[in-house]
Design a protein around this motif. Structure first.
Motif: not given
Length: 126
Positions: A23-32, A34-43, A99-108
């Motif tokens: 499975v390719s990397g899946a980011l903590s973003v919504d359908g658009d 946009v980074p999902v805010p919140g720690r548990a929510e992003a996970l 830990e990485v320095s950054a992820l696409p779309y500003g995801a955490t």
């Protein structure tokens, strides 16, 4: 969120090779994207995106044998451990947490996975 191959995302969301699904990397973003805010929510968002990708190759959460978490804040480890315990029963898949320095779309958070479609749920290698 689309799991289709596009010019912006020129790779498949998941690839089946024999019994395995990668499975390719899946980011903590919504359908658009946009980074999902919140720690548990992003996970949780990253896991949701990963599940969507895994499903494109016929896999389910119980098929996962290895996960890799990429996070922009190493202190997310405890929340990730709680999420991991909530999602997977004994025996849990192998996991790497980086830990990485950054992820696409500003995801955490970004999560990739390897699944084995022939593995029995909860099976443990001896």
């Amino acid at each position: 969120m689309s799991t289709a191959v596009s010019a912006q995302h020129p790779y498949r969301p998941a690839v089946r090779a024999g019994e395995f699904v990668f499975v390719s990397g899946a980011l903590s973003v919504d359908g658009d994207y946009v980074p999902v805010p919140g720690r548990a929510e992003a996970l949780d968002a990253a896991v949701d995106r990963m599940r969507e990708r895994l499903a494109t190759a016929g896999g389910r959460l119980d098929d996962i044998v290895k996960l890799t978490y990429f996070v922009t804040d190493l202190s997310l480890r405890e929340e990730a451990n709680r999420q991991f315990e909530r999602l997977f029963t004994i025996a849990r898949p192998a996991r790497t947490f980086v830990e990485v320095s950054a992820l696409p779309y500003g995801a955490t958070v970004e999560i990739d996975a390897i699944a084995c479609l022939s593995a029995e749920p909860g099976a443990v290698a001896e």
